[in-house]
Write an enzyme that holds these catalytic residues in place. Sequence first.
Site, mmCIF file in Angstrom:
data_model
loop_
_atom_site.group_PDB
_atom_site.id
_atom_site.type_symbol
_atom_site.label_atom_id
_atom_site.label_comp_id
_atom_site.label_asym_id
_atom_site.label_seq_id
_atom_site.Cartn_x
_atom_site.Cartn_y
_atom_site.Cartn_z
ATOM 1 N N LEU A 125 36.461 51.087 49.456
ATOM 2 C CA LEU A 125 35.664 50.967 48.231
ATOM 3 C C LEU A 125 35.157 52.304 47.687
ATOM 4 C CD1 LEU A 125 33.520 47.730 48.772
ATOM 5 C CD2 LEU A 125 35.398 48.052 47.167
ATOM 6 N N CYS A 178 36.224 42.199 50.788
ATOM 7 C CA CYS A 178 36.841 43.475 51.148
ATOM 8 C C CYS A 178 36.862 43.624 52.666
ATOM 9 C CB CYS A 178 36.098 44.648 50.531
ATOM 10 S SG CYS A 178 36.836 46.222 51.012
#
Lengths: 314, 272
Positions: free
Chosen positions: A84, A141
């Site tokens: 990320l 994620c």
Amino acid sequence: MTDMGVNPAGKGFNLAVNLGGLKMKNPVTTASGTFGFGPEYAPYIDLNRLGAITVKGTTLEPRRGNPTPRIAETPAGMLNCIGLQNPGVSHFIEKDLPYLREYDVPVIVNIAGSSLEEYEKLAGRLSQAAGVSALEVNISCPNVKQGGMVFGTSCAMASDVIKAVRRSTGLPVIAKLSPNVTDIVEIAKGVADAGADAIALINTLLGMKIDIQSRKPVLGNIMGGLSGPAIRPVAVRMVWQAARAVKLPILGMGGIMTADDALEFILAGATAVAIGTANFVNPGATMDILEGIGQYMKKYHVRDINDLVGAAWK
Amino acid sequence: MPYSGLAEVVKNQKVGPEHFLMEVFSPELVREAKPGQFAHVRCTNQMDPLLRRPISLHEINHKKGSVSLLYQVVGRGTRLLSGMQAGGEIDIMGPLGNGFNIPEGARKVLIVGGGIGAAPLFPLIIELEERHIEQTVLLGARTTDDIIGYGHLAALGIRTEVATDDGSMGYKGFVTELAEKHVKDPAGPDYFFACGPNPMLRELIKLTRVSGLQGQVSLEEYMGCGVGACLACVCKTTAGGVNDPEDKNEFEYKKVCTEGPVFDAGEVILDD
């Protein structure tokens, strides 16, 4: 631009879809994290032709991401552990969003937090920013320790995140689910009850690769998310299951490389599709897929793309 | 704007034990190509191996409208590339990346290339030659067969020194040991360019920092998209400012594909 340019099937054919309140002129968007913030692919395709642009996962504060190597090739697929990396929501609103506003294309912002409060703040900030059309809530994620997948693998936590986002935004809320769960249907029902407007699936499958020469894991973060054609059958199955279990529209993704692949997802129950890893292989993948969907509709006299959604159930 | 599409393979020849030289006819790609840039190529039109391979431009021939890619077979992808036939087509994107930038004041340049990493330095060497900038080229490799372009440099009359690990050609040892002599010479180079394995670059950066010699290095990293979207190929840099050089946590990632592959030698941080 001619009408043919926008609608590859031509006059009399409808490609427009409604993804939980997000109006898209066609069902093709990009998968978060594979398309940057848009300008990266502008030399290769006309961004205006996309049904929507889904941008890189955005967090409240800037994130540096994981150590390298962050990518590894696997059979008909790849693993990534970017972690990320992003410049944070303020930078996104000030620097990236103005560029996207120049285009006539809805922007879906993928948001990731490490607490309910962060998700809530992100949703609030982005709802006030001009040019954001929908929020894709990343609870899946696999590459960050806090937040991400931990929220998406527990039904109660997934619901809490969606409720928190729902409270702070009037934008369409798309819950992006993790495939790394025992029962996708349970999670899909949970986020639907919590107020999501649509469901996106699947995020990457957790995987890893070991270098037999160095006898060590290849990726800097040891494990990573598997994407590409290798995961497509899993994704199609999960879209099918989720679409039949909940009434919400589905944004299907997972290894879509061609129009044929995209149609498979639509037939399984996806209202729209996101193109991810394919962009790396073919920067024009989204346009080729859009074109191919149009040709399929023409060939089989399908007047409205929505008639294909979930058609495989019958 | 970079080209993306099919291009004709003019030739694809074996030029070393595992080295191949592929010439690709693509006037669109060549038009904007600069030394230090790369092409992102598919190795197959099937889905496996899936990802493109970034390969530096070894020759940029504006007259012929072609570029040559010098690559080493290291795995399945490059093995498939080596099997492509002249007359066939390759799916190619480029030119990508920033390329080398010859600074105004450079008068005497040192070029250091390690193994296959020397490949992208050749268009730069040609440009320096055309601009009549004095240069010395240092090539290093494990053994004679892995030294690339020596004959080419000799034909151009460019001063070239070679180092091999096994001593089969030139100096026996690392190319950085050759470089040290030049870097420390008060009448030596006023700028350098380098490309090669990270340990070589790390040593060279250390040497040049001590002596204050400025330069540019071209980096290699596993790559995804090649256009700055996926953030897979990043390298640590001092771009965000460094207060404490001992603090391993003070760095900022830059993208090798778009902010590189060529970086200012002073800003890259290469970990051991």
